[in-house]
Each structure stands twice: as C-alpha cells, then as structure tokens.
Design an enzyme around this catalytic site. Structure first.
Site, mmCIF file in Angstrom:
data_model
loop_
_atom_site.group_PDB
_atom_site.id
_atom_site.type_symbol
_atom_site.label_atom_id
_atom_site.label_comp_id
_atom_site.label_asym_id
_atom_site.label_seq_id
_atom_site.Cartn_x
_atom_site.Cartn_y
_atom_site.Cartn_z
ATOM 1 N N CYS A 158 0.746 -1.303 0.005
ATOM 2 C CA CYS A 158 -0.009 -0.143 -0.008
ATOM 3 C C CYS A 158 0.834 1.223 -0.009
ATOM 4 C CB CYS A 158 -0.852 -0.044 1.191
ATOM 5 S SG CYS A 158 -2.488 1.216 0.769
ATOM 6 N N HIS A 212 -3.526 -5.080 0.330
ATOM 7 C CA HIS A 212 -3.152 -5.325 1.515
ATOM 8 C C HIS A 212 -3.203 -6.963 1.584
ATOM 9 C CE1 HIS A 212 -2.863 -1.844 4.040
ATOM 10 N NE2 HIS A 212 -3.703 -1.233 3.166
ATOM 11 N N GLU A 225 -1.337 -9.058 3.122
ATOM 12 C CA GLU A 225 -1.596 -9.711 4.564
ATOM 13 C C GLU A 225 -2.699 -10.056 5.305
ATOM 14 O OE1 GLU A 225 -1.153 -6.695 3.958
ATOM 15 O OE2 GLU A 225 -1.568 -5.172 5.546
#
Ligand code: GLN
Length: 597
Positions: A422, A549, A551
């Site tokens: 990001c 993102h 993750e």
C-alpha cells in the site's frame, strides 16, 4: 451514503409495522426460526488481554471442524461506528473485510482460524446499535413509547445476532463480547445476552466465562479468588455460565478448579484449564483434549448434526501444519520499516502472514522493527544490515516517508528482497521516479501537495469526500494480472485482494515508469487502478509491491503468495549456497489442470 446508514434505512422501512404493545419490543427478523441456531457467548472476567479472541476463535474452529456452520460475531462496547477512525497505536490494526467493513483486529483472528470471509454483519459496535435505535426513533418506529435501554437497545443487539443467524444459516453463532464484565460500556451487551438466553429457551445459549487464575511469584501457588469474584460478577447480572475457561500461566490444579466450580455452580468437569502453550496454533487441539468442544455440543444437544469424518480430516490438515511448524529449521531476518514500530498489534496481520509463509517454507521469520523516522539515504544501508528482506507496510501521513524511500532505495540498488504494501508500494514508485526516471521532485500529494511530479495522487473519487470514516477506497477488488510476470506466477490470471487507501499511482506517469523498467503487472478490473508493481527478476531477485493488503487474506493453510515469495527470496539470501524450491499455489493448480492425475 455510508453502508451502515444504508443498512439502517433498509431496516427503517419495516419499522412502522412493529407493534408497540409488547415488552418484547422487536419482532424476530423474517426467516428466523427459534431454536434452530445455537449461540455460544464468550465473556471475559477479571481482566482484559487474556487472549479472548484467540480462545474464542479456536473454540469456534473446534466446532467448525465437527462439520457445523459457524458465524462469529464480535460485539464492541465503543461508540465508534467502526474501527476505521481508530489509531492503530492505541487499538491495534484496522482489519478490512472483503465488503469494505473496517473492523477490530479480532475479525482477522476469526477469518484466519475459520478460513472464511466475514462481512459487516459479523462486527457490531455500540455506535451501530445506538445509531439504528435513534434512526428508528426519528422515523416513528417507536411511536407512543419511551425508548429505553431495555427492551429497545438490548433488543437491537439481539436483532443483530438473529439477522446474522438468518443470513449465515449458521448452526452456531459465536458471540464474543469485547472488554470484561463490569465495564460500563458493555453492561447492556451482557444484559442483552441474558435476555437472549431467556427468549431462546433452554439449551440454546451457552455461556463461556473466560477468567484468570493468578500465580503470584511471591506465593508460588495458584489463587482462585479473582476468578471467583469475576464469575460472581457475571452471575450478579443474571447469567449462569455453563463453561469456565481458566487462563493461567501453568496448568490449573484440580483443587483450584474445584474451588471455582463450588463458587460458581459449574460442575468441575466444565471448569477447564487454559494455560499458556507454545503456539496459538496448538490451542484447538488443547481445547479438544480438555473436552471443551464436547461440553458445548452436549449442552446444545447437537449430536445429530456432527460429522466425525469431517472432523478427522480437518484435524489431520491442521496437525500437518503444526507438525511443520515444529520442524522449522531455517532462520531469516526480515525488516518491517514502519512508524508504529512500538506497537506490534498495529502489524498483527503482517506478523501472521509471515508465520504462514514461514511454516510453508520451513523458515522461522524473525521480524526486526525498523523505525524509519530518522533514516536517510546515507544511513539506510547500515540500518538494514543483516536483514534478508524487507517489508514496507501501509501508513498514512508523511512522518517517516523519506526514511522509507531511503530503505526502498537501498533494497532496489543492493538486490535486497522487498515487498511494498500500500503506502510501501507508493514509496517504491516515488523512489523509482526520482532515482531512475530522474524526476527529482517526485512525491505523493499526501506528503507534498505542491511537488513538481505528483506520481502518487489522490483517487478521483476521493476528491469530493469531506467526511471521515468508511470513506476510503475499501474492501476487495478483482485484480487482473499481466501474463509472463512474477505476479502471474503468484496468482495466475486473476486474483482478489483487499484495499484501504485514498491515493494511487497517477496514470499519467505509468508510461514513463514502465519505459524505465518498472512493470505494473496488476490492475483492478472495476476501476482500472494500478496495483501491483515489480522489477523484472533479471534485474532484481525479488522486488514487488501492491496497492492492496495481501496480509489481510493470508491464512495458515493458504499463505499469501507475496509473503511466500519474499520469505523464499530471503532464504536465498540467508543461505546463498543452497537452493530452495518454491512452486506457488497458482502454478501448482495450473500444472494440475494441464496434467490431471
Ligand atoms: N496513505 C496511503 C493512501 O491513503 C496508503 C494507505 C495505506 O497504506 N493503507 O493511499
């Protein structure tokens, strides 16, 4: 209009149909069948920070493994509508769901434990509850009545649980109440659960009290008094727990559990120890071993819905993961160049994504937190000394930005593996524009609104927004991946990731950046935003970034390909003489399709 307001409006349409003549003020949502959905309610006593989320999600997982459909829901006492405006410093990371809801990080814990995608139905704050009640009041939904905490506000809480039950068709709705019994904020939530148990009838709501058994070093023995008092506080509110889970450092002795049983009317066989264990991934097996899941199912009389075969398979898959975890033999050091480096919870999902990728590849990932506030181009090399890779994570504002750019510069020019997430992706674009394209004053307008080359600029949709909360570009978007790129190895032709941002690569600069060697290998289908960048592997062993993102969607048994790639590249750097295989799941799937067994 923000999605929560929209949801309220939908509800209000039916508000006038409601009868004002009963104390049970809210009728059941359409399609709701009493008795078909069961509820587990987990409340904390004594103190916070006992790992209620991990405990709840592990217990939910045990039930899911038995073939039950589980819908978790977190009830938060705070008045914010969602977690979007909370500072990750104070409150941990903001977890974004696929539908764009900005939630408490516990929702991430549930998604990872249950391997399911949740929605805004799974996350409730007092702000949402009060907003609905007040909106309904203004549109005449309670005409003639004074609007009260009981039954109206508590009714709305039950309403949310039942709406989730209908939407998810869950066998078990798994309710976790934020905070601890005795907090002013969540008192009405606990009261709502008391009413729920009353309305749903016997064997429908199972209360699990998580408590704490102290072992003061000066005494050298376990003391049960705080636990007794904590559970009593719950009972004073009209709730009789069915199961008590005793958090403790060491296994809780039988006499201590018996004492707690005696004072709480819970049979000793349902007062369990929940002591520290080596890894959170072992908790589901530990709960099963102790008999928690059996106790819940017996209470619900759910025998006929359980599937032993499914459970065996699920346990095997999970145990394979924990076995791999124990046999990890390599070490890599990865730097996370952030600014909230003093609070690990701010990066909870990144830590988890590294665990998942590490277990997959047999590597223990040691994270080094690198505060970039004072890092310069000259000091970056020394600051990153000894690392085998770096992640430049998401962020807002300008503090530490130049330090991050310096870290990216060092990674790009020295072949240090890098994953930019990001804001980190945006920093990689700025660094490349400055150093390779010669655009000295390249920047993001978030950092320097008047820079000569705004290679990162505000999204067109974001320009008109004045309000805070739920207004960023949020949630899951499909991403189209360019063939023949590293991203294509990772994802195949398409993937889906979650977003939370206001700025993007300015399309005007894309051609120039690409001509100089940066490849934009992913763009979102819906709104054509550049969101994966990479350098060809002929020029750098591993340099990739994404506006998304990754993750947030990494799961123990389905690690994020981007994290796999980074850990793999870091292994290559840490053990230069050896070769490490990595077949990305997408590659494996493609080859299976070509050569079906
Ligand atoms: N501040 C940047 C933006 O809004 C990046 C956001 C993030 O890293 N989540 O675009």
């Amino acid at each position: 209009m923000d999605p929560y307001a929209m949801e309220s409006e939908k509800l209000l349409r039916s508000a006038r149909d409601r009868s004002a003549d009963t104390e049970f003020h809210l009728p059941l949502p359409a399609g709701y069948e009493k008795g078909s959905t069961k509820y587990v309610v987990v409340v904390g006593t004594v103190m916070s920070g006992l790992g209620k989320g991990i405990f709840s999600s592990s217990l939910a997982r045990c039930l899911q493994d038995k073939g039950l459909t589980i819908a978790p829901i977190k009830l938060e006492g705070y008045l914010n509508i969602d977690s979007g405006t909370l500072n990750p410093f104070r409150h941990g990371e903001v977890f974004v769901l696929d539908d764009g809801a900005e939630c408490d990080m516990d929702l991430g814990t549930y998604e990872r434990a249950l391997d399911i995608d949740l929605t805004r139905l799974n996350f409730v704050t007092s702000g949402q509850i009060y907003r609905r009640v007040l909106d309904r009041e203004r549109t005449g939904g309670y005409l003639g009545r004074d609007v009260q905490m009981i039954p109206h506000v508590t009714g709305e809480v039950m309403n949310r649980l039942r709406e989730l039950a209908v939407a998810s068709r869950a066998d078990v709705v798994f309710v976790e109440i934020g905070g601890t019994v005795g907090d002013v904020e969540n008192a009405y939530l606990i009261e709502a659960m008391r009413q729920l148990a009353f309305e749903e009838g016997p064997h429908s709501v199972c209360f699990v009290a998580l408590t704490y058994v102290m072992e003061p070093p000066t005494l050298g023995e376990q003391k049960s008094k705080p636990a007794q008092l904590g559970v009593r506080e719950l009972m004073e509110r009209g709730i009789q727990p069915h199961i008590i889970a005793c958090r403790a450092q060491n296994p809780v002795h039988r006499e201590v559990r018996e004492k707690i049983a005696l004072f709480s009317n819970v049979p000793p066989e349902r007062v369990f120890s929940m002591h520290d264990c080596e890894s959170v991934y072992q908790i589901p097996e530990m709960l099963r071993g102790a008999g928690y899941d059996r106790a819940v199912c017996e209470y619900f009389e759910l025998g006929d819905r359980l599937d032993e075969n499914a459970e065996r398979q699920a346990r095997d898959r999970w145990n394979e993961y924990t076995t791999r975890l124990r046999s990890v033999s390599r070490q890599v050091s990865i730097g996370v160049t952030g600014k909230y480096t003093s609070v690990r919870d701010a990066y909870a999902s990144i830590i988890k994504a590294f665990e998942h990728a590490g277990v997959w590849l047999g590597a223990n990932v040691q994270i080094r937190w690198v505060d970039t506030t004072d890092i310069t181009l000259d000091s970056a090399e020394a600051e990153l000394e000894g690392l085998h890779g770096i992640v430049t994570p998401g962020a807002f504002g300008s503090r530490g930005a130049e330090g991050k750019i310096a870290c990216v510069h060092h990674a790009r020019t020295s072949g240090l593996p890098l994953l930019g997430i990001c804001y980190g992706f945006q920093m990689a674009v700025i660094e490349f524009a400055r150093d390779v394209c010669g655009l000295d004053d390249a920047n993001s307008t978030e950092i320097d609104p008047d820079c000569a080359h705004p290679v990162i600029g505000i999204l067109p949709d974001q320009k008109k927004i004045r309000q805070f909360g739920g207004t960023m570009r949020l949630g899951g978007y499909d991403i189209e991946v360019a063939p023949g790129t590293l991203a294509a190895r990772m994802f195949g032709e398409r993937t889906r990731m979650r977003f939370r941002h206001r700025y993007e690569v300015d399309p005007q600069y894309v051609e120039r950046l690409e001509a100089a060697g940066m490849r934009f290998s992913g763009r979102t289908v819906r709104d054509d935003i550049r969101n994966i960048l990479e350098l060809p592997q002929s020029t750098h062993p591993f340099f990739i970034g994404t506006q998304a993102h990754p993750e947030l969607t990494s799961r123990p048994l389905r690690p994020s390909p981007m994290f796999l790639g980074l850990v793999h590249a870091a292994l290559g750097r840490a053990y230069p003489g050896e070769s490490f295989d990595l077949v990305y799941p997408a590659e494996e799937a493609a080859s299976r399709q070509e050569n079906p067994a």
